[in-house]
Design a protein around this motif. Structure first.
Motif, mmCIF file in Angstrom:
data_model
loop_
_atom_site.group_PDB
_atom_site.id
_atom_site.type_symbol
_atom_site.label_atom_id
_atom_site.label_comp_id
_atom_site.label_asym_id
_atom_site.label_seq_id
_atom_site.Cartn_x
_atom_site.Cartn_y
_atom_site.Cartn_z
ATOM 1 N N LEU A 84 0.835 -1.206 0.000
ATOM 2 C CA LEU A 84 0.000 0.000 0.000
ATOM 3 C C LEU A 84 0.868 1.255 0.000
ATOM 4 O O LEU A 84 0.609 2.212 -0.717
ATOM 5 N N PHE A 85 1.915 1.223 0.841
ATOM 6 C CA PHE A 85 2.821 2.378 0.911
ATOM 7 C C PHE A 85 3.334 2.734 -0.477
ATOM 8 O O PHE A 85 3.445 3.886 -0.844
ATOM 9 N N ARG A 86 3.639 1.677 -1.228
ATOM 10 C CA ARG A 86 4.267 1.916 -2.534
ATOM 11 C C ARG A 86 3.326 2.604 -3.528
ATOM 12 O O ARG A 86 3.754 3.068 -4.565
ATOM 13 N N GLY A 87 2.069 2.687 -3.182
ATOM 14 C CA GLY A 87 1.126 3.398 -4.041
ATOM 15 C C GLY A 87 1.187 4.905 -3.853
ATOM 16 O O GLY A 87 0.619 5.660 -4.641
ATOM 17 N N PHE A 88 1.879 5.329 -2.794
ATOM 18 C CA PHE A 88 1.960 6.774 -2.523
ATOM 19 C C PHE A 88 3.184 7.393 -3.182
ATOM 20 O O PHE A 88 4.214 6.742 -3.341
ATOM 21 N N ARG A 89 3.062 8.668 -3.507
ATOM 22 C CA ARG A 89 4.253 9.402 -3.962
ATOM 23 C C ARG A 89 5.225 9.481 -2.792
ATOM 24 O O ARG A 89 4.804 9.588 -1.652
ATOM 25 N N ARG A 90 6.525 9.477 -3.096
ATOM 26 C CA ARG A 90 7.514 9.560 -2.009
ATOM 27 C C ARG A 90 7.427 10.895 -1.286
ATOM 28 O O ARG A 90 7.756 10.996 -0.114
ATOM 29 N N ASP A 91 7.021 11.933 -2.010
ATOM 30 C CA ASP A 91 6.988 13.256 -1.371
ATOM 31 C C ASP A 91 5.611 13.580 -0.773
ATOM 32 O O ASP A 91 5.327 14.717 -0.451
ATOM 33 N N SER A 92 4.778 12.550 -0.599
ATOM 34 C CA SER A 92 3.478 12.783 0.049
ATOM 35 C C SER A 92 3.714 13.248 1.479
ATOM 36 O O SER A 92 4.682 12.826 2.126
ATOM 37 N N HIS A 93 2.804 14.075 1.983
ATOM 38 C CA HIS A 93 2.944 14.430 3.392
ATOM 39 C C HIS A 93 2.693 13.166 4.216
ATOM 40 O O HIS A 93 1.740 12.430 3.962
ATOM 41 N N PRO A 94 3.562 12.880 5.209
ATOM 42 C CA PRO A 94 3.401 11.646 5.990
ATOM 43 C C PRO A 94 2.030 11.530 6.658
ATOM 44 O O PRO A 94 1.554 10.415 6.893
ATOM 45 N N MET A 95 1.372 12.646 6.944
ATOM 46 C CA MET A 95 0.031 12.546 7.552
ATOM 47 C C MET A 95 -0.981 11.986 6.550
ATOM 48 O O MET A 95 -1.908 11.279 6.933
ATOM 49 N N ALA A 96 -0.784 12.323 5.277
ATOM 50 C CA ALA A 96 -1.691 11.791 4.243
ATOM 51 C C ALA A 96 -1.519 10.281 4.160
ATOM 52 O O ALA A 96 -2.491 9.524 4.065
ATOM 53 N N VAL A 97 -0.261 9.839 4.227
ATOM 54 C CA VAL A 97 0.027 8.411 4.120
ATOM 55 C C VAL A 97 -0.500 7.679 5.361
ATOM 56 O O VAL A 97 -1.161 6.634 5.270
ATOM 57 N N LEU A 98 -0.240 8.261 6.528
ATOM 58 C CA LEU A 98 -0.661 7.605 7.772
ATOM 59 C C LEU A 98 -2.191 7.486 7.841
ATOM 60 O O LEU A 98 -2.729 6.466 8.284
ATOM 61 N N CYS A 99 -2.850 8.544 7.395
ATOM 62 C CA CYS A 99 -4.315 8.525 7.384
ATOM 63 C C CYS A 99 -4.806 7.391 6.476
ATOM 64 O O CYS A 99 -5.705 6.619 6.843
ATOM 65 N N GLY A 100 -4.169 7.266 5.317
ATOM 66 C CA GLY A 100 -4.560 6.232 4.345
ATOM 67 C C GLY A 100 -4.309 4.824 4.861
ATOM 68 O O GLY A 100 -5.201 3.973 4.820
ATOM 69 N N VAL A 101 -3.108 4.592 5.396
ATOM 70 C CA VAL A 101 -2.802 3.200 5.796
ATOM 71 C C VAL A 101 -3.562 2.805 7.069
ATOM 72 O O VAL A 101 -3.936 1.642 7.229
ATOM 73 N N THR A 102 -3.823 3.777 7.932
ATOM 74 C CA THR A 102 -4.604 3.441 9.137
ATOM 75 C C THR A 102 -6.025 3.059 8.730
ATOM 76 O O THR A 102 -6.583 2.072 9.217
ATOM 77 N N GLY A 103 -6.583 3.840 7.815
ATOM 78 C CA GLY A 103 -7.921 3.510 7.317
ATOM 79 C C GLY A 103 -7.920 2.138 6.653
ATOM 80 O O GLY A 103 -8.866 1.354 6.796
ATOM 81 N N ALA A 104 -6.818 1.840 5.961
ATOM 82 C CA ALA A 104 -6.730 0.551 5.253
ATOM 83 C C ALA A 104 -6.708 -0.623 6.227
ATOM 84 O O ALA A 104 -7.113 -1.741 5.878
ATOM 85 N N LEU A 105 -6.244 -0.389 7.456
ATOM 86 C CA LEU A 105 -6.225 -1.480 8.443
ATOM 87 C C LEU A 105 -7.636 -2.014 8.695
ATOM 88 O O LEU A 105 -7.817 -3.163 9.102
ATOM 89 N N ALA A 106 -8.627 -1.155 8.453
ATOM 90 C CA ALA A 106 -10.026 -1.588 8.617
ATOM 91 C C ALA A 106 -10.317 -2.770 7.701
ATOM 92 O O ALA A 106 -11.134 -3.640 8.023
ATOM 93 N N ALA A 107 -9.641 -2.809 6.558
ATOM 94 C CA ALA A 107 -9.859 -3.908 5.622
ATOM 95 C C ALA A 107 -9.233 -5.208 6.133
ATOM 96 O O ALA A 107 -9.624 -6.299 5.749
ATOM 97 N N PHE A 108 -8.227 -5.066 7.005
ATOM 98 C CA PHE A 108 -7.561 -6.254 7.548
ATOM 99 C C PHE A 108 -8.255 -6.761 8.803
ATOM 100 O O PHE A 108 -8.185 -7.926 9.142
ATOM 101 N N TYR A 109 -8.858 -5.842 9.546
ATOM 102 C CA TYR A 109 -9.530 -6.217 10.798
ATOM 103 C C TYR A 109 -10.985 -5.793 10.732
ATOM 104 O O TYR A 109 -11.376 -4.798 11.340
ATOM 105 N N HIS A 110 -11.738 -6.472 9.942
ATOM 106 C CA HIS A 110 -13.155 -6.140 9.860
ATOM 107 C C HIS A 110 -14.035 -7.381 9.966
ATOM 108 O O HIS A 110 -14.895 -7.460 10.834
#
Ligand code: CMC
Length: 390
Positions: A84-110
């Protein structure tokens, strides 16, 4: 006919009952489960504070050991998340990435997760608390193009985070006790703050029975803004822009100018009309850390002078604007070696326990969906004339 109170920004509306955190904004008091923040910051560990926030009482030595082991055991991230990380631009703001991957955890624990089951809620709390530092450090590693560092079970919560941030396959980072303690204190000072914007967001999202990982992602989105958690990043940028003491009056004048959007970052608070008690401890900690690390940071002098001038200025006195937690935190983070873009991410790591504790409390007390009303100011009913667009 039903009348509603109109309270934009919720300045005087209590949205819930809570037993977690008490603030007296006039006196500058902050208590977690009754314990003063200064005592917690100076005499406890972050995980101990997490336990207190989550369960309401300090842990016995056995409970602490079990809690620590449990948190340690959940720090790994599903390997699929690395893709999932690799789908982000390297220069993305880390908060944008963290928000995305945390939300994605819902798909793993649902599937199979029942938020109405106390044990499931507890397990979600453990998972979030354990995985947040891992994901936060991954955001940083990804942004600089370095491989992810796995969590280490033999390190403390703070030391493990620093290790995942700064170790590389070629060289293990040496987490000194000074850095470890400084990080731990930062985490304690940001752990909870009752019904702030992000916590209220998590409660609102969770009030419909949503997946907790998705709710925490909503909290991250809210925290990111410069009026809230984003203020630590904005404050350090402001101090850098000020640069030297002689430039301070210009910035003070801008902050007072009603035609200028500029505000003194790290100053003012919705609830505190007195010195933020967290800022007091943060300032002492900053002094200590800079001394212990033998760092002469001219920005610390700028901050001290800025604080002094503002606290003696009629505008700030009249509006009761004092330094808040974000005023000195950036200077400590900078001394630890944390890049500015990661400041709000660290706030997120720390505040995760506050969010989960409130989410858990809300469920324990029985859910009631959050559904604010509004004062409608739009058109009254009118006829629609078709323009036959289709
Ligand atoms: N610099 C200059 N003027 C300010 C500032 C500031 N930092 N903060 C508030 N004011 C003025 C504001 O212009 C207003 O003046 P007036 O009454 O003449 O219109 C008055 O003080 C009240 O401000 P407000 O925006 O109505 O107050 P609020 O309770 O809605 O906002 C705040 C609180 C924290 C958003 C605000 O003080 C602010 O923007 N501070 C700077 C950002 C910051 O440091 N945020 C971190 C808050 S603590 C950590 C956290 O919550 O995450």
């Amino acid at each position: 006919k039903k009348y509603f109170t109109f309270d934009p920004g919720f300045t005087s509306t209590a949205s819930c009952e809570s037993k977690i955190t008490f603030i007296d904004g006039e006196k500058g008091v902050l208590l977690h489960r009754g314990f003063p923040i200064k005592e917690l910051a100076n005499h406890s560990t972050y995980l101990e504070v997490c336990y207190i926030l989550l369960y309401g009482e300090p842990p016995t030595p056995e409970q602490y050991a079990t809690f620590k082991t449990t948190i340690t055991r959940h720090t790994m991230i599903d390997d699929q998340i690395t893709h999932l990380f690799r789908g982000f631009r390297r220069d993305s703001h880390p908060m944008a990435v963290l928000c995305g991957v945390t939300g994605a955890l819902a798909a793993f624990y649902h599937n199979g997760l029942d938020v109405h089951d106390q044990n499931h809620r507890e397990l979600s709390a453990f998972r979030l608390l354990s995985k947040m530092p891992t994901m936060a450090a991954m955001c940083y590693k990804y942004s600089i193009g370095q491989p992810f560092v796995f969590p280490r079970n033999n390190l403390s919560y703070a030391a493990n985070f620093l290790n995942m941030m700064f170790s590389t396959p070629c060289e293990e980072y040496q987490v000194t006790p000074v850095l470890e303690r400084a990080m731990d204190r930062i985490l304690i000072l940001h752990a909870d703050h009752e019904q702030n914007a992000s916590t209220s967001t998590v409660r609102t999202a969770g009030s419909s029975g949503s997946n907790p990982f998705a709710c925490i992602a909503a909290g991250i989105a809210s925290l990111w803004g410069p009026s809230h958690g984003g203020a630590n990043e904005a404050c350090l940028k402001m101090l850098e822009e000020i640069g030297k003491a002689e430039n301070i009056p210009k910035f003070i004048a801008r902050a007072k100018d009603k035609n200028d959007d500029f505000r003194l970052m790290g100053f003012g608070h919705r609830v505190y009309k007195n010195y933020d008690p967290r800022a007091k401890v943060m300032k002492e900690a900053c002094d200590e850390v800079l001394n212990e690390l033998n760092i002469q940071d001219p920005l610390f002098e700028v901050a001290r002078e800025l604080e002094h001038i503002a606290l003696n200025d009629h505008y700030f006195i009249e509006k009761k604007l004092y330094p808040n937690v974000d005023f000195y935190s950036g200077l400590i983070l900078k001394a630890i070696g944390i890049p500015t873009s990661m400041f709000t991410v660290i706030f997120t790591v720390a505040r995760t326990i506050g969010w989960i504790s409130h989410w858990k409390e809300m469920h324990d007390e029985g859910l009631k969906i959050a559904r604010p009303r509004q004062l409608y100011r739009g058109y009254t009913q009118r006829a629609f004339k078709s323009q036959n667009f289709h």
